[in-house]
Motif scaffolding. Structure first.
Motif, PDB file in Angstrom:
ATOM      1  N   PRO A  25       0.809  -1.229   0.000  1.00 61.36           N
ATOM      2  CA  PRO A  25       0.000   0.000   0.000  1.00 61.36           C
ATOM      3  C   PRO A  25       0.840   1.276   0.000  1.00 61.36           C
ATOM      4  CG  PRO A  25      -0.848  -1.592   1.587  1.00 61.36           C
ATOM      5  CD  PRO A  25       0.481  -2.100   1.141  1.00 61.36           C
ATOM      6  N   GLU A  32      -9.630  -2.310   0.878  1.00 61.18           N
ATOM      7  CA  GLU A  32      -9.278  -0.888   0.767  1.00 61.18           C
ATOM      8  C   GLU A  32      -7.808  -0.675   0.418  1.00 61.18           C
ATOM      9  OE1 GLU A  32     -11.284   1.584   0.877  1.00 61.18           O
ATOM     10  OE2 GLU A  32     -13.117   0.726   1.699  1.00 61.18           O
ATOM     11  N   LEU A  33      -7.006  -1.751   0.485  1.00 60.80           N
ATOM     12  CA  LEU A  33      -5.574  -1.618   0.222  1.00 60.80           C
ATOM     13  C   LEU A  33      -5.296  -1.775  -1.267  1.00 60.80           C
ATOM     14  CD1 LEU A  33      -4.069  -3.681   3.193  1.00 60.80           C
ATOM     15  CD2 LEU A  33      -4.453  -1.200   3.047  1.00 60.80           C
ATOM     16  N   SER A  74      -1.571  -2.127   7.438  1.00 64.71           N
ATOM     17  CA  SER A  74      -2.775  -2.970   7.380  1.00 64.71           C
ATOM     18  C   SER A  74      -3.995  -2.060   7.287  1.00 64.71           C
ATOM     19  CB  SER A  74      -2.854  -3.871   8.624  1.00 64.71           C
ATOM     20  OG  SER A  74      -2.900  -3.096   9.813  1.00 64.71           O
ATOM     21  N   CYS A  75      -5.169  -2.667   7.238  1.00 66.60           N
ATOM     22  CA  CYS A  75      -6.405  -1.893   7.122  1.00 66.60           C
ATOM     23  C   CYS A  75      -7.429  -2.440   8.102  1.00 66.60           C
ATOM     24  CB  CYS A  75      -6.939  -1.954   5.685  1.00 66.60           C
ATOM     25  SG  CYS A  75      -8.369  -0.889   5.390  1.00 66.60           S
ATOM     26  N   GLU A  76      -8.035  -1.545   8.891  1.00 70.24           N
ATOM     27  CA  GLU A  76      -9.057  -1.934   9.859  1.00 70.24           C
ATOM     28  C   GLU A  76     -10.199  -0.922   9.821  1.00 70.24           C
ATOM     29  OE1 GLU A  76      -7.337  -2.210  13.716  1.00 70.24           O
ATOM     30  OE2 GLU A  76      -5.878  -3.773  13.173  1.00 70.24           O
ATOM     31  N   HIS A 121      -9.718   2.247   7.902  1.00 67.94           N
ATOM     32  CA  HIS A 121      -8.570   3.049   8.311  1.00 67.94           C
ATOM     33  C   HIS A 121      -7.276   2.341   7.944  1.00 67.94           C
ATOM     34  CE1 HIS A 121     -11.613   5.122  10.657  1.00 67.94           C
ATOM     35  NE2 HIS A 121     -10.733   6.067  10.924  1.00 67.94           N
ATOM     36  N   LEU A 122      -6.321   3.113   7.483  1.00 65.66           N
ATOM     37  CA  LEU A 122      -4.972   2.612   7.235  1.00 65.66           C
ATOM     38  C   LEU A 122      -4.232   2.615   8.565  1.00 65.66           C
ATOM     39  CD1 LEU A 122      -3.259   1.823   4.652  1.00 65.66           C
ATOM     40  CD2 LEU A 122      -2.184   4.070   4.917  1.00 65.66           C
ATOM     41  N   CYS A 155      -3.557   5.228  13.232  1.00 61.39           N
ATOM     42  CA  CYS A 155      -4.668   4.967  12.304  1.00 61.39           C
ATOM     43  C   CYS A 155      -5.044   6.269  11.596  1.00 61.39           C
ATOM     44  CB  CYS A 155      -5.882   4.414  13.039  1.00 61.39           C
ATOM     45  SG  CYS A 155      -5.595   2.844  13.874  1.00 61.39           S
ATOM     46  N   VAL A 182      -8.895   5.965   5.301  1.00 60.20           N
ATOM     47  CA  VAL A 182      -8.552   5.748   3.890  1.00 60.20           C
ATOM     48  C   VAL A 182      -9.132   6.877   3.040  1.00 60.20           C
ATOM     49  CG1 VAL A 182      -8.886   4.219   1.918  1.00 60.20           C
ATOM     50  CG2 VAL A 182      -8.355   3.253   4.171  1.00 60.20           C
ATOM     51  N   HIS A 226      -1.927  10.473  -0.538  1.00 63.93           N
ATOM     52  CA  HIS A 226      -2.749   9.365  -1.031  1.00 63.93           C
ATOM     53  C   HIS A 226      -3.235   9.695  -2.433  1.00 63.93           C
ATOM     54  CE1 HIS A 226      -6.824   7.115  -0.964  1.00 63.93           C
ATOM     55  NE2 HIS A 226      -5.865   6.278  -1.342  1.00 63.93           N
TER      56      HIS A 226
END
Length: 442
Positions: free
Chosen positions: A170, A193-194, A223-225, A228-229, A240, A243, A287
């Motif tokens: 990412p 989302e990545l 990672s993505c949760e 959120h990146l 966090c 995205v 981004h």
């Protein structure tokens, strides 16, 4: 049905009307003129009926005929003045749909009396043109179908390997994310989302920052949760960031390999986090958003097509490397290297060393990709992915000993050794670990 057969009912109706008019006009003429046209017995009967105040013979049938025709004309005029009905047949008696009249159109006035129809005869050339167009369409369809069959027959599939691993990176130069399944888009791999190399660390003036300048970037895990990146690094608190960034965040102009591209600033908090971890000058994180204009791969390497585009990768949407090539290199090194040194998107097994160099068109799952150029390696391969230390020598020096390009290709690769192959995406889709890899053979 021919035009003559279609018009027979019209001609018959016109004949009946003309005979009725002729009979009426003959009976309404003066007695002298009428008796001249009749025989002696008919003339005598005509005179008696006239003297008794009765209509002449034949007048009543003619008058009835004209009255009926007048009623028909009035009904036709009333029907013409009504609005057009909606879709579907008009209901008739007992709720049944009224059948549409297929005969000649009823008309009023002199045209109705003479039985003339408003339905114009269709010119013969119109039917001929329509038939020619249909025939041309059928020929084109048959030609395309036959051509497609020929192309399918020519493109034979030959299995050349199996997908062993899939990686998405990412943030450019940060640690990759191993996934079991990924979408292949025109601009690279995506997992939720990545998206591959859609985030970039830059200087405050917009110039890119990679592990070539800051090797400790390879220690940053991504990672993505929950939309959120998530960034993590040794001795740093987890961070966090959303995205989808707020629209109030400014869009910055960035610079990659001499080419301009935009990116939306991710904010001061993450900028301070990266700067603190790297212990460096102030850096920003940007981004790339889908509404922004991507870079043309062809502007970096001329062998790419005009349709090949990327966000923040060096030049290509997809990089493929084989496990056998890595094993071959490790047999020549004192200290073995990992696949993370070379950062491919797709790692392939069950094939020979450097066999990927010969793949021109491949099929994985429902994804079709076209091989473009080999990957010219730089000092980024000498960064230890576990410690973030830049070696500057191995494995680059060993690769240069046996993986230099042909002299005829030095204008493309210069003095860089080749390891892995870049691919452009011809058909998007989904791939997963375990998918067979097919080479398309003519």
């Amino acid at each position: 049905m021919s035009e003559e057969t279609h018009l027979l009912p019209v001609f018959r109706q016109a004949g009946r009307r003309q005979r009725a008019l002729k009979l009426l006009f003959s009976t309404l003429r003066s007695p002298s003129s009428s008796t001249e046209a009749l025989g002696p017995a008919e003339a005598s009967a005509w005179g008696k009926r006239a003297g008794a105040g009765q209509p002449p013979p034949g007048a009543l049938p003619a008058a009835r005929c004209l009255r009926r025709q007048a009623r028909r004309d009035r009904r036709g005029a009333a029907a013409d003045s009504r609005p057009a009905p909606g879709p579907g047949p008009c209901p008739g008696p007992f709720g049944r749909p009224r059948r549409r009249r297929r005969g000649p159109v009823a008309m009023s006035g002199a045209r109705g009396a003479l039985g003339l129809s408003l339905r114009a005869a269709r010119p013969g050339w119109l039917w001929g043109a329509a038939a020619a167009l249909l025939a041309l369409g059928a020929l084109l369809g048959a030609w395309r179908w036959a051509g497609g069959r020929r192309r399918r027959r020519r493109r034979r599939l030959q299995r050349v390997g199996t997908v062993l691993s899939l990686f998405v990176y990412p943030v450019k130069s940060c640690r990759g994310v191993a996934v079991r399944r990924a979408q292949v888009t025109p601009m690279g791999l995506r997992s939720g989302e990545l998206r591959d190399r859609f985030w970039l660390v830059t200087k405050e003036d917009g110039h890119m920052v990679t592990a070539r300048q800051e090797p400790r970037l390879v220690l940053v895990s991504v990672s993505c949760e929950n939309g959120h990146l998530v960034l993590e690094a040794p001795e740093m608190k987890k961070l966090c960031l959303p995205v989808k960034l707020p629209r109030k965040n400014p869009v910055l102009n960035c610079r990659l390999f001499g080419l301009d591209i935009q990116g939306r600033d991710c904010g001061d908090e993450v900028a301070q986090w990266i700067t603190t971890f790297l212990n460096s000058e102030p850096y920003r994180l940007v981004h790339f958003e889908p509404s922004m204009v991507p870079r043309k791969s062809k502007d970096v390497i001329k062998l790419f097509r005009n349709t090949d585009e990327v966000a923040y990768p060096d030049c290509s949407p997809v990089l493929i490397l084989s496990e056998a090539s890595l094993e071959d290199l490790n047999t020549r090194l004192e200290k073995k290297v990992k696949i993370q040194n070379f950062r491919p998107n797709i790692l392939v097994t069950d094939c020979g060393a450097f066999e990927e160099d010969t793949w021109e068109e491949i099929l994985i799952g429902d994804v079709e990709m076209k091989g473009t150029v080999c990957c010219a390696r730089c000092i980024l391969t000498t960064v230890n992915p576990d410690t973030g230390v830049l070696d500057r020598k191995e494995p680059l020096e060993t690769l240069k000993s046996y993986r230099l390009c042909d002299p005829s290709e030095q204008h493309i690769y210069k003095s860089s050794p080749l390891f892995g192959r870049y691919f452009a995406v011809d058909k998007t889709g989904t791939i997963q670990v375990g998918d067979p890899v097919y080479k398309m053979v003519e």
